[in-house]
Design an enzyme around this catalytic site. Sequence first.
Site, PDB file in Angstrom:
ATOM      1  N   TYR A  65      -2.138  -1.369  10.404  1.00  0.00           N
ATOM      2  CA  TYR A  65      -2.144  -1.474   8.944  1.00  0.00           C
ATOM      3  C   TYR A  65      -0.840  -0.940   8.361  1.00  0.00           C
ATOM      4  CZ  TYR A  65      -3.701  -0.910   4.106  1.00  0.00           C
ATOM      5  OH  TYR A  65      -3.801  -0.987   2.736  1.00  0.00           O
ATOM      6  N   SER A  87       0.855  -1.181   0.000  1.00  0.00           N
ATOM      7  CA  SER A  87       0.000   0.000   0.000  1.00  0.00           C
ATOM      8  C   SER A  87       0.892   1.232   0.000  1.00  0.00           C
ATOM      9  CB  SER A  87      -0.877   0.011   1.267  1.00  0.00           C
ATOM     10  OG  SER A  87      -1.483   1.278   1.474  1.00  0.00           O
TER      11      SER A  87
END
Length: 260
Positions: free
Chosen positions: A158, A145
């Site tokens: 995350y 990401s």
Amino acid sequence: MDLKLDQQRVLVTGGSSGLGAAIVKAFAKAGARVAINYRSKPDAATQLADSCASGGTRPITVPADISRADDVTRMFATLDETWGGIDILINNAGMDGDHALAWEADIDAWSRVIDTNLKGAFLCAQQALRRMVPQKSGVIVNTTSVHETIAWSGYSAYCASKAGLTMLGRTLAQEAAPHGVRVLSLAPGAIRTDINRNVWEDPQGHADLLRKIPMNRMGEPEDIADMAVVLASHAARYVTGTTVFVDGGMTDYPDFAHGG
């Protein structure tokens, strides 16, 4: 340039929805044999497999909670029984987790994100490498990401998992390169999927998001899926141990376009 992947054996984790589903479709279109991993909702995986059947070989579906080592072992045993091994692993399964500042976070919820995004990716990569290294070929693409490099308040697990996955990938690439195996990371930016529908369907939220993207549009799942095919193909044969960002320039510090 031919990106066809005829008869290549591909496993896509988290492949039944969102980015994973788009990646499944792209590999099936390229002629690969595809396995769709899912944790729940078998009907969605079956419907996706059926929709890809017209392009050639129908994908298979393989259930597994990738955070569980025994589930991952069984999943790869299924691939051995069905195909005799694997050529390409797309480590795509992941989760954002609940929003919580670090000092307010529930440790069990925090750990679930790490277990899925990082531990789960390692377990799958480990099993894949046990097959790829002896055959002297293979590709692993980890979906990371932009938050492997951009901090995101409220999502420490995350961000930590995606940054960790990048370094895991680089280490595995270093270990596996002498054996003909490539390992890369593919880092999406803001992609239009159901998981962030609440943002792009809200005019104010959508406008705020676009200010963070120099190309002034959200990405589409196909933007990620097409790059996954390229990275797994012979066209990227000399690429390993790095991250390819597909983010419309989000990591290019767009605020600095207006001065330092």
